[in-house]
Design a protein around this motif. Structure first.
Motif, short mmCIF file in Angstrom:
data_model
loop_
_atom_site.label_atom_id
_atom_site.label_comp_id
_atom_site.label_asym_id
_atom_site.label_seq_id
_atom_site.Cartn_x
_atom_site.Cartn_y
_atom_site.Cartn_z
N VAL A 78 0.84 -1.19 0.00
CA VAL A 78 0.00 0.00 0.00
C VAL A 78 0.88 1.25 0.00
O VAL A 78 1.59 1.52 0.96
CB VAL A 78 -0.94 0.00 1.22
CG1 VAL A 78 -1.81 1.26 1.21
CG2 VAL A 78 -1.81 -1.26 1.24
N THR A 79 0.82 2.01 -1.09
CA THR A 79 1.66 3.20 -1.19
C THR A 79 1.03 4.42 -0.53
O THR A 79 1.73 5.34 -0.11
CB THR A 79 1.96 3.53 -2.66
OG1 THR A 79 0.73 3.74 -3.37
CG2 THR A 79 2.71 2.37 -3.32
N ALA A 80 -0.30 4.44 -0.45
CA ALA A 80 -1.03 5.53 0.20
C ALA A 80 -2.43 5.04 0.52
O ALA A 80 -2.96 4.15 -0.16
CB ALA A 80 -1.09 6.77 -0.68
N LEU A 81 -3.03 5.64 1.56
CA LEU A 81 -4.33 5.19 2.05
C LEU A 81 -5.28 6.38 2.14
O LEU A 81 -4.93 7.42 2.70
CB LEU A 81 -4.16 4.55 3.43
CG LEU A 81 -5.42 4.15 4.21
CD1 LEU A 81 -6.18 3.05 3.50
CD2 LEU A 81 -5.02 3.70 5.62
N VAL A 82 -6.49 6.23 1.60
CA VAL A 82 -7.53 7.26 1.70
C VAL A 82 -8.74 6.62 2.37
O VAL A 82 -9.26 5.60 1.90
CB VAL A 82 -7.92 7.83 0.33
CG1 VAL A 82 -9.00 8.90 0.49
CG2 VAL A 82 -6.70 8.40 -0.39
N LEU A 83 -9.20 7.21 3.47
CA LEU A 83 -10.34 6.69 4.24
C LEU A 83 -11.47 7.71 4.18
O LEU A 83 -11.31 8.84 4.61
CB LEU A 83 -9.92 6.44 5.69
CG LEU A 83 -8.80 5.41 5.90
CD1 LEU A 83 -8.31 5.44 7.35
CD2 LEU A 83 -9.27 4.02 5.51
N ILE A 84 -12.62 7.28 3.66
CA ILE A 84 -13.74 8.19 3.41
C ILE A 84 -14.95 7.79 4.25
O ILE A 84 -15.40 6.63 4.19
CB ILE A 84 -14.14 8.18 1.92
CG1 ILE A 84 -12.94 8.48 1.03
CG2 ILE A 84 -15.27 9.17 1.66
CD1 ILE A 84 -13.17 8.15 -0.43
N ALA A 85 -15.47 8.73 5.04
CA ALA A 85 -16.73 8.53 5.78
C ALA A 85 -16.73 7.22 6.55
O ALA A 85 -17.66 6.43 6.48
CB ALA A 85 -17.93 8.58 4.81
N THR A 86 -15.67 7.01 7.32
CA THR A 86 -15.55 5.76 8.05
C THR A 86 -15.16 6.03 9.50
O THR A 86 -15.13 7.18 9.95
CB THR A 86 -14.55 4.82 7.35
OG1 THR A 86 -14.56 3.53 7.98
CG2 THR A 86 -13.14 5.39 7.33
N SER A 87 -14.88 4.98 10.25
CA SER A 87 -14.70 5.09 11.70
C SER A 87 -13.72 4.05 12.19
O SER A 87 -13.59 2.98 11.57
CB SER A 87 -16.06 4.88 12.39
OG SER A 87 -15.91 4.73 13.78
N PRO A 88 -13.03 4.31 13.30
CA PRO A 88 -12.19 3.28 13.91
C PRO A 88 -12.90 2.51 15.02
O PRO A 88 -12.32 1.64 15.64
CB PRO A 88 -11.04 4.10 14.49
CG PRO A 88 -11.71 5.36 14.95
CD PRO A 88 -12.81 5.63 13.94
N ARG A 89 -14.17 2.87 15.29
CA ARG A 89 -14.86 2.30 16.44
C ARG A 89 -15.44 0.92 16.15
O ARG A 89 -15.76 0.59 15.01
CB ARG A 89 -15.98 3.22 16.90
CG ARG A 89 -15.50 4.58 17.37
CD ARG A 89 -16.66 5.42 17.86
NE ARG A 89 -16.22 6.77 18.23
CZ ARG A 89 -17.03 7.70 18.71
NH1 ARG A 89 -18.33 7.43 18.87
NH2 ARG A 89 -16.57 8.90 19.02
N GLY A 90 -15.60 0.15 17.22
CA GLY A 90 -16.28 -1.12 17.12
C GLY A 90 -17.79 -0.93 17.15
O GLY A 90 -18.30 0.20 17.20
N ASP A 91 -18.52 -2.03 17.13
CA ASP A 91 -19.98 -1.97 17.13
C ASP A 91 -20.49 -1.36 18.43
O ASP A 91 -20.04 -1.71 19.52
CB ASP A 91 -20.56 -3.38 16.98
CG ASP A 91 -20.31 -3.97 15.61
OD1 ASP A 91 -20.45 -3.23 14.62
OD2 ASP A 91 -19.99 -5.17 15.52
N SER A 92 -21.45 -0.45 18.31
CA SER A 92 -22.11 0.13 19.47
C SER A 92 -23.12 -0.86 20.03
O SER A 92 -23.44 -1.88 19.39
CB SER A 92 -22.83 1.42 19.08
OG SER A 92 -23.91 1.12 18.21
#
Length: 232
Positions: A78-92
């Motif tokens: 992976v040369t670069a990473l783009v994260l869109i409209a996401t989260s690092p959280r687990g399930d609520s």
């Protein structure tokens, strides 16, 4: 340079229909298929099997979880990473209760298509009457169908906030201005947890950024990639 684009929950390559052409110079483009597997690691492994040897990785929503797992499985690719409209959280707790309810239903009772109300909740209020977007999202749900809905609904999303520091590649976090599904706080948790990451907000968008503002999204990604290429 090549790209691997990862869609979100009950979406497929059509999500990127109006984004990918504007990123053509960073192609060829590969689209991850999240419809076959029942776990984030399995989805990531399938995406890696389809991807070129090195690539820019773009993950949307649930695809952001898959993208981060791809980095864990093959950081050297992976040369670069783009994260869109996401989260690092687990399930609520609410999400866990929803999963429990779905797990207890029969296959025929689980999925009858994505409702207009549910789809509109994923859009910026200004886009609530955008029939073109609503129909595209609902059409993707119909293409994927009930079995995929069940598998994806039951997927475990673990809390990754303590693991973000392990991501070493250049990273850009993008949030929708009025995302009602993933909060600004969640986006900032990603940005603050990934050392050196960039952060951008796409105005007049809700959760469905790649459909609501494809050209603006592509421009933000392309300009950021150019800065990475220039070493700035």
């Amino acid at each position: 340079m090549a790209m691997l684009l990862v869609p979100g929950f009950m979406l497929d390559a059509d999500l990127w229909r109006d984004v990918a052409p504007a990123l053509g110079e960073y192609g060829p483009t590969t689209y991850a298929d999240l419809s076959q597997d029942s776990s984030i690691p399995a989805m990531a492994a399938r995406g890696l099997a389809q991807a070129p040897s090195k690539f820019v990785l773009v993950g949307f929503s649930m695809g952001g979880y898959v993208a981060r797992e791809i980095v864990r499985q093959a950081a050297d690719r992976v040369t670069a990473l783009v994260l869109i409209a996401t989260s690092p959280r687990g399930d609520s707790d609410v999400e866990l209760q929803r999963k429990k309810a779905i797990a207890g239903q029969t296959g025929s009772a689980v999925f009858k298509g994505l409702s207009r109300t549910a789809v509109i909740s994923s859009l910026h209020p200004d886009n609530a009457e955008r029939a073109d977007i609503i129909e595209r999202i609902q059409a993707a749900g119909q293409r994927l169908g009930g079995e995929v809905f069940r598998r994806q609904s039951l997927i475990d999303r673990r809390d990754e906030r303590d693991d973000l520091k392990t991501i070493q590649c250049p990273t850009l976090v993008i949030a929708g201005e009025r995302d009602r599904l993933r909060s600004r706080t969640e986006a900032l948790e990603l940005h603050q947890g990934i050392a050196g990451s960039g952060f951008e907000i796409i105005e007049h968008t809700g959760h469905m950024v790649p459909m609501e503002a494809p050209r603006r999204l592509a421009k933000v990604i392309a300009e950021w990639l150019e800065r990475q290429r220039a070493g700035s």
